[in-house]
Write an enzyme that holds these catalytic residues in place. Structure first.
Site, PDB file in Angstrom:
ATOM      1  N   ASP A   1       0.841  -0.770   0.129  1.00 45.83           N
ATOM      2  CA  ASP A   1       0.274  -0.274  -0.160  1.00 45.83           C
ATOM      3  C   ASP A   1       0.871   1.115   0.309  1.00 45.83           C
ATOM      4  OD1 ASP A   1      -2.167   1.632   0.506  1.00 45.83           O
ATOM      5  OD2 ASP A   1      -1.581   2.159   2.572  1.00 45.83           O
TER       6      ASP A   1
ATOM      7  N   THR B   1      -2.982   5.321  -3.776  1.00 45.18           N
ATOM      8  CA  THR B   1      -2.138   6.073  -2.815  1.00 45.18           C
ATOM      9  C   THR B   1      -0.709   6.116  -4.311  1.00 45.18           C
ATOM     10  OG1 THR B   1      -1.409   4.199  -1.276  1.00 45.18           O
ATOM     11  CG2 THR B   1      -3.006   5.614  -1.345  1.00 45.18           C
ATOM     12  N   THR B   2      -0.725   4.335  -4.612  1.00 42.69           N
ATOM     13  CA  THR B   2       0.844   4.446  -5.009  1.00 42.69           C
ATOM     14  C   THR B   2       0.092   4.846  -6.772  1.00 42.69           C
ATOM     15  OG1 THR B   2       0.604   1.835  -4.677  1.00 42.69           O
ATOM     16  CG2 THR B   2       2.215   2.695  -6.693  1.00 42.69           C
TER      17      THR B   2
ATOM     18  N   ASP C   1      -9.128  -0.980   3.126  1.00 45.58           N
ATOM     19  CA  ASP C   1      -9.127   0.330   1.792  1.00 45.58           C
ATOM     20  C   ASP C   1     -10.465   0.062   0.290  1.00 45.58           C
ATOM     21  OD1 ASP C   1      -6.462   1.544   2.462  1.00 45.58           O
ATOM     22  OD2 ASP C   1      -5.500   0.627   0.575  1.00 45.58           O
TER      23      ASP C   1
END
Length: 541
Positions: free
Chosen positions: A61, A94-95, A391
């Site tokens: 993550d 997020t990445t 998530d």
């Protein structure tokens, strides 16, 4: 006559400015993007990060990785902040947001080196960002909320897409159903703290279960606990914030008595106070007594003799969730325990989960809360499973609030890339080049998905460009077959708000980093001592 140099700053102060400073900041941000690059997508790799105390974190993550890394470069911290904000706002992507920001900066770098003014680049990027958001809103597909079956299918597909890039991808069907069940139990405000996640080591991941109500670990218990009944049907539940035990006198307390009888009367008074409290609880009709503070051995024995169950030292969050699920309210006194301030549920039982015992409340009348009990082998693995479920829960919540979805797997990025390239042909001046560059930068997502899966990225991107030029809006990378496919038909769905938020954050941070052309470092701020030691760090000289 030579003019003496004017010294403004203390000796040793490092000042770097102009184009080299911007390029240096861009390079630092690209290093951050490279750190999380390989974690993108279903075939992404995991990172093992060992902290100061030797604690290991295994995660893919983006936000978790960047939070765990102790990044000191001031410009690179901006990317850590956007990853955190994406995690807080939508929970996933997020990445992607870090990769997009890194790639936007990479595409802007040659123009900065060629002496194009940063403000020109910023203006073009802001304009392009605005147009991209509008385009997403135009092409996003709305799902009808009126049909519960359709809404449930949408939520499951979005949760499964989020989980497909995590460690638990193999069990994504099992967990996506569990996540959607959990989110659908909440009230319309969808409060995240009403979903409790408990971890019990041992067993397989498939042994994880969802409790429609509250479950918490058995608290510390005193003698007499074994004699209490462990299952009740339709019990009344008293929730307290009071101690039910005899307290030892304080060391410095002093009571002067003249006879044994006086001493005995003091002791009797203490016992009477305790027994009065216990009798009041018994007469109120409560069968289950939970307290945030300790319940001693006398009270435990008293309740056991009267077929009542008690648990002391219950964590506050569990007590509050029990109150939300079973009704009633937390009391700080036992006086006036009316039936309406006692909670109730259909079934209460204490069950064995792995090597732990759990108190479980099922069939709660106002059940707007639930508990997920996770099973698994290694501790790090269970922590990563918890982050993955967090998530997926965030994504399901967002999809319930915003009912429009787009296709994932690089499809939406390729469509926006095509749109920007076509649009740039209609714009004169430097903006045309910058918009084309931004269009190229968006291809980083499908390219990285291919690289991480070990595919030929050039070949697949060429196929994607051709399909999108022919009007195949939702064509993206198919990681399973090493080809391209219509990802909307393949149910790789993401809430459009995830992409809108990611693009907005990436464009904003890019503009912020490009607008900084000077860094002034106080020499003391670079000392290797502990943070804030001595002067520097903003302390007065």
């Amino acid at each position: 006559m030579m003019q003496p140099p004017i010294i403004l700053l203390k000796e040793g102060t490092d000042t770097s400015q102009g184009v080299p400073q911007i390029i240096s900041n861009v390079n630092a941000c690209q290093a951050i993007a490279d750190a999380v690059r390989t974690t993108l997508g279903p075939r992404g790799m995991d990172k093992l990060i060992v902290g100061d105390g030797g604690k290991a974190v295994i995660s893919n993550d983006g936000a978790t990785i960047l939070k765990t890394l102790d990044i000191v470069h001031p410009a690179a911290k901006t990317l850590v902040d956007i990853a955190k904000s994406q995690d807080a706002e939508v929970g996933d992507g997020t990445t992607s947001v870090v990769l997009l920001a890194g790639e936007f900066l990479k595409e802007a770098k040659p123009y900065i080196e060629e002496k194009v003014h940063p403000q020109v680049v910023i203006r073009a990027f802001r304009k392009a960002g605005h147009l991209m958001i509008q385009k997403i809103k135009e092409i996003a597909i709305k799902i009808k909320k009126e049909n519960p079956a359709e809404l449930r299918e949408l939520l499951e597909k979005c949760a499964a897409t989020s989980l497909s890039s995590k460690l638990v991808a193999a069990q994504k069907d099992f967990f996506s159903k569990m996540v959607v069940d959990a989110v659908m139990m909440l009230d319309e405000l969808l409060p995240l703290n009403m979903i409790g996640i408990k971890k019990v080591q041992g067993g397989a991941l498939e042994d994880s279960m969802l409790v429609a109500g509250v479950a918490f670990k058995k608290t510390f218990s005193y003698a007499g606990f074994e004699m209490q009944s462990k299952t009740y049907t339709n019990p009344k539940i008293a929730l307290l914030n009071i101690e039910l035990e005899l307290k030892a006198e304080k060391e410095n307390a002093e009571v002067r008595v003249n006879s044994v009888e006086e001493y005995q009367s003091i002791v009797d008074a203490e016992w009477k106070i305790l027994y009065d409290k216990l009798e009041t609880l018994y007469k109120s009709g409560a069968k289950v007594v939970l307290s945030k503070l300790p319940i001693g051995d006398v009270a435990t024995q008293y309740f056991a003799d009267r077929d009542m169950f008690c648990a002391g030292r219950v964590p506050e969050e569990d007590l509050k969730r029990t109150m939300k699920a079973c009704g009633g309210s937390i009391q700080t006194t036992v006086q006036g325990l009316k039936p309406d301030i006692l909670g109730t549920c259909e079934n209460f039982e204490e069950v064995q989960v792995g090597c732990e015992r759990y108190n479980v409340f099922k069939g709660c009348p106002q059940a707007k809360t639930c508990t997920i009990i996770l099973r698994g082998g290694a501790e790090q693995f269970m922590e990563e499973t918890e982050r993955s479920l967090h998530d997926a829960i965030m994504i399901a919540r967002r999809a319930m609030k915003n009912d429009s979805v787009v296709a994932g797997g690089g499809a939406i990025e390729m469509e926006l890339s095509k749109y920007l390239r076509e649009l740039s042909q209609t714009i004169a001046g430097k903006e045309q080049l910058l918009m084309t560059a931004l269009g190229k930068a968006l291809e980083v997502i499908p390219r990285q998905l291919c690289d991480n899966a070990g595919f030929d990225a050039t070949n697949i991107l060429n196929k994607l460009r051709q399909k999108h030029a022919e009007g195949g809006t939702w064509f993206g990378v198919n990681v399973m077959t090493e080809d391209i496919c219509d990802n909307f038909q393949g149910f790789v769905w993401e809430p459009s708000v995830v992409k809108i938020n990611a693009l907005t954050a990436a464009i904003e941070s890019t503009c912020l980093i490009l607008s900084v052309d000077e860094t002034i470092r106080n020499p003391k701020a670079e000392g290797g001592g502990p943070p804030g030691a001595g002067r520097g760090r903003g302390r007065p000289m």
